[in-house]
Design a protein around this motif. Structure first.
Motif, PDB file in Angstrom:
ATOM      1  N   ILE A 484       0.835  -1.197   0.000  1.00  0.00           N
ATOM      2  CA  ILE A 484       0.000   0.000   0.000  1.00  0.00           C
ATOM      3  C   ILE A 484       0.873   1.253   0.000  1.00  0.00           C
ATOM      4  CG2 ILE A 484      -1.680   1.332   1.347  1.00  0.00           C
ATOM      5  CD1 ILE A 484      -2.770  -1.370   2.383  1.00  0.00           C
ATOM      6  N   ARG A 485       1.861   1.276   0.879  1.00  0.00           N
ATOM      7  CA  ARG A 485       2.745   2.457   0.981  1.00  0.00           C
ATOM      8  C   ARG A 485       3.444   2.735  -0.344  1.00  0.00           C
ATOM      9  NH1 ARG A 485       7.531   3.782   0.786  1.00  0.00           N
ATOM     10  NH2 ARG A 485       8.164   1.620   0.418  1.00  0.00           N
ATOM     11  N   SER A 486       3.954   1.683  -0.975  1.00  0.00           N
ATOM     12  CA  SER A 486       4.672   1.833  -2.237  1.00  0.00           C
ATOM     13  C   SER A 486       3.743   2.321  -3.351  1.00  0.00           C
ATOM     14  CB  SER A 486       5.300   0.494  -2.628  1.00  0.00           C
ATOM     15  OG  SER A 486       5.932   0.564  -3.875  1.00  0.00           O
ATOM     16  N   ALA A 487       2.543   1.804  -3.380  1.00  0.00           N
ATOM     17  CA  ALA A 487       1.582   2.211  -4.413  1.00  0.00           C
ATOM     18  C   ALA A 487       1.211   3.680  -4.267  1.00  0.00           C
ATOM     19  CB  ALA A 487       0.334   1.335  -4.340  1.00  0.00           C
ATOM     20  N   ILE A 488       1.037   4.150  -3.030  1.00  0.00           N
ATOM     21  CA  ILE A 488       0.704   5.567  -2.804  1.00  0.00           C
ATOM     22  C   ILE A 488       1.854   6.462  -3.281  1.00  0.00           C
ATOM     23  CG2 ILE A 488       0.271   7.315  -1.025  1.00  0.00           C
ATOM     24  CD1 ILE A 488      -1.186   5.115   0.577  1.00  0.00           C
ATOM     25  N   GLN A 489       3.067   6.038  -2.984  1.00  0.00           N
ATOM     26  CA  GLN A 489       4.248   6.828  -3.377  1.00  0.00           C
ATOM     27  C   GLN A 489       4.413   6.877  -4.902  1.00  0.00           C
ATOM     28  OE1 GLN A 489       7.925   5.262  -1.889  1.00  0.00           O
ATOM     29  NE2 GLN A 489       9.132   7.079  -2.435  1.00  0.00           N
ATOM     30  N   LYS A 490       4.119   5.776  -5.570  1.00  0.00           N
ATOM     31  CA  LYS A 490       4.369   5.682  -7.013  1.00  0.00           C
ATOM     32  C   LYS A 490       3.250   6.262  -7.873  1.00  0.00           C
ATOM     33  CE  LYS A 490       7.203   1.505  -6.650  1.00  0.00           C
ATOM     34  NZ  LYS A 490       7.279   0.058  -6.964  1.00  0.00           N
ATOM     35  N   LEU A 491       2.087   6.545  -7.275  1.00  0.00           N
ATOM     36  CA  LEU A 491       0.958   7.018  -8.067  1.00  0.00           C
ATOM     37  C   LEU A 491       0.593   8.449  -7.680  1.00  0.00           C
ATOM     38  CD1 LEU A 491      -1.323   3.843  -8.019  1.00  0.00           C
ATOM     39  CD2 LEU A 491      -0.024   4.733  -9.960  1.00  0.00           C
ATOM     40  N   PRO A 492       1.194   9.441  -8.321  1.00  0.00           N
ATOM     41  CA  PRO A 492       0.858  10.838  -8.019  1.00  0.00           C
ATOM     42  C   PRO A 492      -0.534  11.192  -8.526  1.00  0.00           C
ATOM     43  CG  PRO A 492       2.352  10.723  -9.878  1.00  0.00           C
ATOM     44  CD  PRO A 492       2.232   9.333  -9.352  1.00  0.00           C
ATOM     45  N   LEU A 493      -1.069  12.279  -7.992  1.00  0.00           N
ATOM     46  CA  LEU A 493      -2.415  12.714  -8.348  1.00  0.00           C
ATOM     47  C   LEU A 493      -2.342  13.981  -9.189  1.00  0.00           C
ATOM     48  CD1 LEU A 493      -5.544  12.606  -7.973  1.00  0.00           C
ATOM     49  CD2 LEU A 493      -5.214  14.024  -5.927  1.00  0.00           C
ATOM     50  N   LYS A 494      -3.054  13.996 -10.319  1.00  0.00           N
ATOM     51  CA  LYS A 494      -3.076  15.170 -11.186  1.00  0.00           C
ATOM     52  C   LYS A 494      -4.197  16.105 -10.737  1.00  0.00           C
ATOM     53  CE  LYS A 494      -2.582  14.593 -15.614  1.00  0.00           C
ATOM     54  NZ  LYS A 494      -2.902  14.253 -17.043  1.00  0.00           N
ATOM     55  N   VAL A 495      -3.843  17.367 -10.477  1.00  0.00           N
ATOM     56  CA  VAL A 495      -4.838  18.381 -10.107  1.00  0.00           C
ATOM     57  C   VAL A 495      -4.794  19.508 -11.119  1.00  0.00           C
ATOM     58  CG1 VAL A 495      -4.738  17.825  -7.656  1.00  0.00           C
ATOM     59  CG2 VAL A 495      -3.221  19.570  -8.576  1.00  0.00           C
ATOM     60  N   HIS A 496      -5.921  20.228 -11.208  1.00  0.00           N
ATOM     61  CA  HIS A 496      -6.033  21.240 -12.262  1.00  0.00           C
ATOM     62  C   HIS A 496      -5.925  22.664 -11.759  1.00  0.00           C
ATOM     63  CE1 HIS A 496      -7.108  18.176 -15.193  1.00  0.00           C
ATOM     64  NE2 HIS A 496      -7.902  17.641 -14.264  1.00  0.00           N
ATOM     65  N   GLN A 497      -5.903  22.893 -10.455  1.00  0.00           N
ATOM     66  CA  GLN A 497      -5.726  24.252  -9.972  1.00  0.00           C
ATOM     67  C   GLN A 497      -5.329  24.227  -8.503  1.00  0.00           C
ATOM     68  OE1 GLN A 497      -9.479  26.220 -10.446  1.00  0.00           O
ATOM     69  NE2 GLN A 497     -10.417  25.193  -8.706  1.00  0.00           N
ATOM     70  N   SER A 498      -4.740  25.312  -8.101  1.00  0.00           N
ATOM     71  CA  SER A 498      -4.373  25.489  -6.695  1.00  0.00           C
ATOM     72  C   SER A 498      -4.958  26.811  -6.227  1.00  0.00           C
ATOM     73  CB  SER A 498      -2.848  25.479  -6.541  1.00  0.00           C
ATOM     74  OG  SER A 498      -2.290  26.615  -7.172  1.00  0.00           O
ATOM     75  N   LEU A 499      -4.673  27.172  -4.969  1.00  0.00           N
ATOM     76  CA  LEU A 499      -5.180  28.433  -4.442  1.00  0.00           C
ATOM     77  C   LEU A 499      -4.537  29.637  -5.122  1.00  0.00           C
ATOM     78  CD1 LEU A 499      -5.360  27.625  -0.623  1.00  0.00           C
ATOM     79  CD2 LEU A 499      -7.244  27.748  -2.247  1.00  0.00           C
ATOM     80  N   LYS A 500      -3.339  29.448  -5.711  1.00  0.00           N
ATOM     81  CA  LYS A 500      -2.610  30.562  -6.324  1.00  0.00           C
ATOM     82  C   LYS A 500      -2.992  30.777  -7.785  1.00  0.00           C
ATOM     83  CE  LYS A 500       1.349  29.966  -3.268  1.00  0.00           C
ATOM     84  NZ  LYS A 500       2.817  29.733  -3.183  1.00  0.00           N
TER      85      LYS A 500
END
Length: 552
Positions: A484-500
């Motif tokens: 589980i730990r390895s899978a979380i580290q290897k799979l980043p999440l794509k986001v489309h905006q931040s607060l800035k």
């Protein structure tokens, strides 16, 4: 039984009757013909409103046929029976021609055999008589007709309909009662016919016809009252159930108790508004003309065929009288929520009253199913975390207590993982809580896809998750946690905006996981949770994060 066999039997029967008719032609006067026409009319009226019971239909037609046989002989009696059946079945249109020929053949042979017994016994017992009728010979006539009638019916049901027809008391008792009542009435009608003439026939036949009709009305009212009471009881049982599976079973049971059916299907609309089979019972092969039974055998969620979808769309009942199939929509709040399909082995099984009852039951079933579905959804929401779709803390707390007891009872290990997302506060501060929610859902999906069937994944609170691993020792728990730990580290999440500002970017998160195993390093539910939590904070967080640590 093939159609050629049926035609052959019918041909032999009618030729035999024709031969006897030519050998013993009846001699009738104009008065005789008028009396026979009147008796034939009475016979038709009696046949038109028989008393319907759960097992059979009771008719007093035998008393007319007994009087006709004694007065005019076997040819006239048989011909009257054949013609009355032809007219009644033609009006009702509820029997195939092949079955009709079999029934007509049965009437011919029943009458011929009964008459043969009467004429054989007549010379020996003519002294014992009433109204100049030898009682023993007439009794032999009645008993032979009764026995041959049911033997032929049994053969037709077994070899033509492929259905059982056990000659039990429940199947025979109502015909026994009607035969016992017809015996003295037939003697009475014959006696007044010969002593008084047509006036005597009127004095006997009309009151009997009137009493039969009144009793039929009473019987219908009594039956309607019983059905309404049963319908009320069934409605109470439907609405008393809130569990969906139990509700489906009660609906099936209720339908089968109110209407004699041999197969049952129930479809409900799913989230995509598609009709899906959720319950079936009985001989589902009977639905082959409207729904493929191969779907049912697979025991998988399957969608409805065109006819069933059309019924749901139109909101109208489909009835195949000849093949005894009914497809009825379940409507709630002017919308179709499902469809019920019923089938019977016997042709022309469903009457108009049966169809009306089925529609009423379907309406009540729709209400009960909506209540059950709402309860199921509400119960599910109370157990689940709405954001991640995992079990919530309340469900986790209930399950861990139960699983610890089972582990102690079965002497099997139980491991607990507590997982915390590293630097989750910084994610919320930098990208906002909407992105933070996406991260929680992302991690929840990774955990769920990296555990085994039977493992329990829950959201413990905030950014913490738990995984209950039944029948798992510490060594195996470490392997699962590392995966589980390895899978979380290897799979980043794509986001489309931040607060800035707007813009696509990747977020990589890690997690720290603590492990405790019962009973190796914990002796109770609370100590198991406390030790796993301690292993996560002290063993993983404080030693650099993105690690798996076991309680020592």
């Amino acid at each position: 039984m093939g159609r050629a066999v049926v035609v052959g039997i019918a041909l032999i029967s009618f030729l035999s009757f024709l031969g006897i008719s030519l050998s013993f032609p009846p001699v009738l006067t104009i008065d005789d013909i008028l009396i026979l026409l009147f008796l034939f009319l009475v016979l038709l009226l009696i046949d038109s409103f028989p008393l319907r019971t759960k097992h059979a239909m009771i008719s007093l037609q035998s008393f007319i046929l007994i009087a006709v046989f004694l007065s005019y002989g076997i040819v006239v009696e048989t011909l009257m029976g054949l013609l009355s059946l032809l007219i009644v079945l033609t009006v009702r249109r509820k029997m195939s021609w092949y079955r009709f020929f079999l029934i007509q053949s049965m009437i011919i042979w029943k009458s011929l055999l009964a008459a043969a017994v009467y004429y054989i016994l007549y010379p020996f017992y003519s002294a014992l008589n009433i109204f100049d009728v030898p009682l023993i010979a007439l009794l032999g006539y009645v008993v032979t007709g009764f026995v041959t009638n049911h033997l032929f019916l049994s053969m037709i049901r077994r070899f033509y309909d492929r259905l059982p027809y056990p000659l039990t008391w429940n199947n025979l008792k109502w015909d026994v009662y009607s035969t016992l009542l017809s015996f003295p009435l037939g003697l009475l009608l014959y006696s007044v016919h010969h002593s008084v003439g047509f006036t005597g026939i009127l004095l006997v036949a009309v009151p009997i016809l009137f009493v039969t009709y009144v009793f039929r009305l009473y019987h219908d009212l009594y039956l309607a009252h019983g059905q309404l009471k049963a319908l009320n009881d069934l409605t109470t049982r439907f609405t008393a159930q809130l569990d969906l599976e139990h509700t489906l079973a009660e609906i099936c049971k209720g339908m089968k108790s109110m209407v004699n059916v041999d197969a049952f299907l129930l479809f409900l609309k799913d989230e995509k508004d598609e009709l899906v089979l959720v319950h079936h019972d009985g001989e589902c092969s009977l639905f082959s003309s409207i729904y493929s039974p191969s779907h049912i055998i697979k025991n998988e969620p399957v969608k409805a065929d065109d006819l069933i979808r059309q019924v749901a769309q139109d909101g109208r009942v489909y009835v195949d009288e000849k093949k005894s199939k009914v497809v009825v929509p379940m409507i709630w709040d002017h919308q179709t929520v499902g469809v019920i399909c019923l089938a019977a082995r016997r042709t022309f099984r469903f009457t108009d009253r049966d169809v009306t009852l089925i529609q009423i039951l379907a309406s009540q079933a729709a209400i009960a199913l909506q209540n059950a579905q709402r309860f199921t959804q509400s119960e599910r929401r109370s157990k689940m975390d709405e954001l991640t779709g995992l079990y919530n803390y309340r469900t986790f707390d209930s399950m861990i207590h139960r699983m610890v007891r089972e582990s102690e009872k079965e002497s099997k290990p139980l491991s607990l993982l507590i997982l915390d997302i590293d630097y989750f506060k910084q994610v919320n501060d930098r990208f906002g809580h909407l992105v933070g929610n996406d991260v929680l859902k992302h991690v929840a999906q990774i955990i769920q896809s990296n555990v085994r069937k039977g493992d329990i994944v829950s959201r413990y609170g905030g950014e913490e998750f738990t995984v209950l691993l039944p029948d798992t020792d510490q060594e195996e728990a470490v392997e699962i946690a590392e995966r589980i730990r390895s899978a979380i580290q290897k799979l980043p999440l794509k986001v489309h905006q931040s607060l800035k500002g707007k813009g696509e970017m990747m977020i990589q998160v890690t997690a720290s996981i603590g492990i405790a195993t019962y009973p190796t390093c914990a002796d109770s539910t609370m100590s198991l949770i406390r030790h796993a939590d301690r292993a996560m904070y002290l063993g993983a967080k404080q030693s650099g994060r993105n690690k798996v640590s076991c309680y020592q």
